[in-house]
Write an enzyme that holds these catalytic residues in place. Sequence first.
Site, PDB file in Angstrom:
ATOM      1  N   THR A  30      33.942  40.401 -27.387  1.00 52.23           N
ATOM      2  CA  THR A  30      32.921  40.012 -27.818  1.00 52.23           C
ATOM      3  C   THR A  30      31.352  40.785 -27.580  1.00 52.23           C
ATOM      4  O   THR A  30      31.213  40.889 -26.341  1.00 52.23           O
ATOM      5  CB  THR A  30      32.567  38.363 -26.970  1.00 52.23           C
ATOM      6  N   LYS A  89      31.108  34.269 -33.598  1.00 47.63           N
ATOM      7  CA  LYS A  89      31.564  34.267 -32.159  1.00 47.63           C
ATOM      8  C   LYS A  89      30.743  33.635 -31.311  1.00 47.63           C
ATOM      9  O   LYS A  89      30.614  32.748 -30.251  1.00 47.63           O
ATOM     10  CB  LYS A  89      32.305  35.543 -31.712  1.00 47.63           C
ATOM     11  N   LYS A 138      26.462  36.517 -20.550  1.00 50.75           N
ATOM     12  CA  LYS A 138      26.306  37.618 -21.532  1.00 50.75           C
ATOM     13  C   LYS A 138      26.090  37.003 -22.894  1.00 50.75           C
ATOM     14  O   LYS A 138      25.269  37.341 -23.794  1.00 50.75           O
ATOM     15  CB  LYS A 138      27.370  38.658 -21.309  1.00 50.75           C
TER      16      LYS A 138
HETATM   17  N1  LIG Z   1      38.208  35.199 -20.745  1.00 53.18           N
HETATM   18  C1  LIG Z   1      37.954  34.397 -21.719  1.00 53.18           C
HETATM   19  O1  LIG Z   1      38.274  33.198 -21.951  1.00 53.18           O
HETATM   20  C2  LIG Z   1      37.496  35.122 -23.044  1.00 53.18           C
HETATM   21  C3  LIG Z   1      36.739  36.334 -23.027  1.00 53.18           C
HETATM   22  N2  LIG Z   1      36.452  36.684 -24.321  1.00 53.18           N
HETATM   23  C4  LIG Z   1      35.796  38.079 -24.213  1.00 53.18           C
HETATM   24  O2  LIG Z   1      36.853  38.963 -24.138  1.00 53.18           O
HETATM   25  C5  LIG Z   1      36.149  40.412 -23.131  1.00 53.18           C
HETATM   26  C6  LIG Z   1      37.018  40.327 -22.248  1.00 53.18           C
HETATM   27  O3  LIG Z   1      37.010  39.231 -21.439  1.00 53.18           O
HETATM   28  P1  LIG Z   1      38.187  39.173 -20.279  1.00 53.18           P
HETATM   29  O4  LIG Z   1      39.308  39.649 -20.446  1.00 53.18           O
HETATM   30  O5  LIG Z   1      37.659  37.958 -19.802  1.00 53.18           O
HETATM   31  O6  LIG Z   1      37.177  40.085 -19.303  1.00 53.18           O
HETATM   32  P2  LIG Z   1      37.659  40.658 -17.896  1.00 53.18           P
HETATM   33  O7  LIG Z   1      36.469  40.955 -17.044  1.00 53.18           O
HETATM   34  O8  LIG Z   1      38.770  40.337 -17.300  1.00 53.18           O
HETATM   35  O9  LIG Z   1      38.150  42.186 -18.479  1.00 53.18           O
HETATM   36  C7  LIG Z   1      37.024  43.047 -18.766  1.00 53.18           C
HETATM   37  C8  LIG Z   1      37.833  44.284 -19.361  1.00 53.18           C
HETATM   38  O10 LIG Z   1      36.790  45.340 -19.698  1.00 53.18           O
HETATM   39  C9  LIG Z   1      37.280  46.538 -19.027  1.00 53.18           C
HETATM   40  N3  LIG Z   1      35.669  47.344 -18.594  1.00 53.18           N
HETATM   41  C10 LIG Z   1      34.635  46.688 -17.908  1.00 53.18           C
HETATM   42  N4  LIG Z   1      33.474  47.614 -18.065  1.00 53.18           N
HETATM   43  C11 LIG Z   1      34.205  48.667 -18.381  1.00 53.18           C
HETATM   44  C12 LIG Z   1      33.830  50.055 -18.697  1.00 53.18           C
HETATM   45  N5  LIG Z   1      32.359  50.436 -18.392  1.00 53.18           N
HETATM   46  N6  LIG Z   1      34.477  51.082 -19.104  1.00 53.18           N
HETATM   47  C13 LIG Z   1      35.947  50.800 -19.421  1.00 53.18           C
HETATM   48  N7  LIG Z   1      36.528  49.504 -19.231  1.00 53.18           N
HETATM   49  C14 LIG Z   1      35.410  48.601 -19.032  1.00 53.18           C
HETATM   50  C15 LIG Z   1      37.726  46.109 -17.657  1.00 53.18           C
HETATM   51  O11 LIG Z   1      38.431  47.111 -16.975  1.00 53.18           O
HETATM   52  P3  LIG Z   1      38.729  47.190 -15.393  1.00 53.18           P
HETATM   53  O12 LIG Z   1      40.126  46.393 -15.367  1.00 53.18           O
HETATM   54  O13 LIG Z   1      38.603  48.607 -15.106  1.00 53.18           O
HETATM   55  O14 LIG Z   1      37.380  46.461 -14.773  1.00 53.18           O
HETATM   56  C16 LIG Z   1      38.755  44.957 -18.128  1.00 53.18           C
HETATM   57  O15 LIG Z   1      39.784  45.741 -18.776  1.00 53.18           O
HETATM   58  C17 LIG Z   1      34.743  39.824 -23.147  1.00 53.18           C
HETATM   59  O16 LIG Z   1      33.977  40.359 -24.165  1.00 53.18           O
HETATM   60  C18 LIG Z   1      34.790  38.343 -23.211  1.00 53.18           C
HETATM   61  O17 LIG Z   1      33.538  37.751 -23.505  1.00 53.18           O
HETATM   62  C19 LIG Z   1      36.583  36.220 -25.458  1.00 53.18           C
HETATM   63  C20 LIG Z   1      37.235  35.114 -25.491  1.00 53.18           C
HETATM   64  C21 LIG Z   1      37.864  34.280 -24.109  1.00 53.18           C
HETATM   65  O1  LIG Z   2      34.641  33.465 -25.194  1.00 56.23           O
HETATM   66  C1  LIG Z   2      35.305  32.696 -24.480  1.00 56.23           C
HETATM   67  C2  LIG Z   2      35.931  31.681 -25.166  1.00 56.23           C
HETATM   68  C3  LIG Z   2      36.559  30.727 -24.289  1.00 56.23           C
HETATM   69  C4  LIG Z   2      37.204  29.616 -25.112  1.00 56.23           C
HETATM   70  O2  LIG Z   2      36.949  29.675 -26.244  1.00 56.23           O
HETATM   71  O3  LIG Z   2      37.737  28.326 -24.373  1.00 56.23           O
END
Ligand SMILES: NC(=O)C1=CN([C@@H]2O[C@H](COP(=O)(O)OP(=O)(O)OC[C@H]3O[C@@H](n4cnc5c(N)ncnc54)[C@H](OP(=O)(O)O)[C@@H]3O)[C@@H](O)[C@H]2O)C=CC1
Ligand SMILES: O=CCCC(=O)O
Length: 339
Positions: free
Chosen positions: A144, A219, A287
């Site tokens: 996102t 989104k 964010k």
């Molecule tokens: N969780 C949710 O319900 C949802 C999340 N999203 C979106 O999806 C994305 C991921 O979310 P989510 O999986 O929950 O987040 P997490 O915080 O669990 O994972 C984030 C990922 O990004 C990596 N990362 C962060 N900073 C860096 C960097 N500087 N360089 C390289 N890698 C980096 C992390 O690596 P490391 O493991 O090393 O920290 C990890 O793999 C976000 O944009 C979020 O807004 C969308 C829908 C639903």
């Molecule tokens: O970006 C996160 C969305 C979470 C959801 O759709 O439930």
Amino acid sequence: MAMCSTFYPRLSTHLNCKSFSLFPVKHRFFVSIKAFSSQTFAPKADDLPASIGFLGLGIMGNPMAQNLIKAGCDVTVWNRTKSKCEPLISLGAKYKSSPEEVAASCDVTFAMLADPESALDVACGKYGAAKGMGPGKGYVDVSTVDGETSKLICEHIRATGAHFLEAPVSGSKKPAEDGQLIFLTAGDSVLYEKAAPLLDIMGKSRFYLGEVGHGAAMKLVVNMVMGSMMASFAEGLVLSEKVGLDPSVLVEVISQGAISAPMYAVKGPSMVKSLYPTAFPLKHQQKDLRLALGLAESVSQPIPIAAATNELYKVAKSHGLSDQDFSAVIEALKVKLQQ
Ligand SMILES: NC(=O)C1=CN([C@@H]2O[C@H](COP(=O)(O)OP(=O)(O)OC[C@H]3O[C@@H](n4cnc5c(N)ncnc54)[C@H](OP(=O)(O)O)[C@@H]3O)[C@@H](O)[C@H]2O)C=CC1
Ligand SMILES: O=CCCC(=O)O
């Protein structure tokens, strides 16, 4: 060779939404709806990208990549923190030590990163994916981010001769585990078609929204609404308790009325117990509100509810709740003012 063998029987239908009055006619929105069907439309192995890369194995990336592996796809993974690759390697994934190497060895590479900065760095940085891209390859960013970031990544990827698709997802940890995400895609339609069978493994529906930036905007609007809904729900729970009501009963009352939402039913009971097991980290919700405010600013659209909501999430972050579930925003309303 790609072997996606364990497809559920599904029916894929493409609708040109120009014919729907709900959608503005100036854009062609293609909506693809998947449904279980007695007919089996298992994609032929020939139709599938032979090798798939996955960058970013956090809360969302891990189950999404797992579902590709479990469907029999040939998956290569990378994550900044290498230890998070281990469970996927034990399921059969290959490992490469940089986004560049993953992209160089795969037909289609997915990225699921935290925020605009990390998405940009992983795609366009020193050992970024763009370095390994080239004609015939595709980069699908499911993080996102804001439209500007997505366009910048797109520029870098297209400059290599490869295709780009933004495809942020609606749906959280559980839908990711269950392959029930909703993809909001935009960009190169050739890549949309190529990636479709993979999106169908990870999700329940996919929207093709046109030019890059539209997926990101959709989104952000969805998550802006979600963040405000959660903040309002939190206010209701706190107020109900303050006036002597049982907040669990409020959750039940809401669940039976016109404002019922799966989110309230899922999160409400644990919020009443002050428990916030992380599915969607609060820092990511803040964010998204920040990015939605930027989007609104770009078209001079007032969004006062979202602006106030953003402040509440910022307060929650300042109380150390960033890595808790976003439902922990309720704690910001419980903070006692200093006398
Ligand atoms: N969780 C949710 O319900 C949802 C999340 N999203 C979106 O999806 C994305 C991921 O979310 P989510 O999986 O929950 O987040 P997490 O915080 O669990 O994972 C984030 C990922 O990004 C990596 N990362 C962060 N900073 C860096 C960097 N500087 N360089 C390289 N890698 C980096 C992390 O690596 P490391 O493991 O090393 O920290 C990890 O793999 C976000 O944009 C979020 O807004 C969308 C829908 C639903
Ligand atoms: O970006 C996160 C969305 C979470 C959801 O759709 O439930």
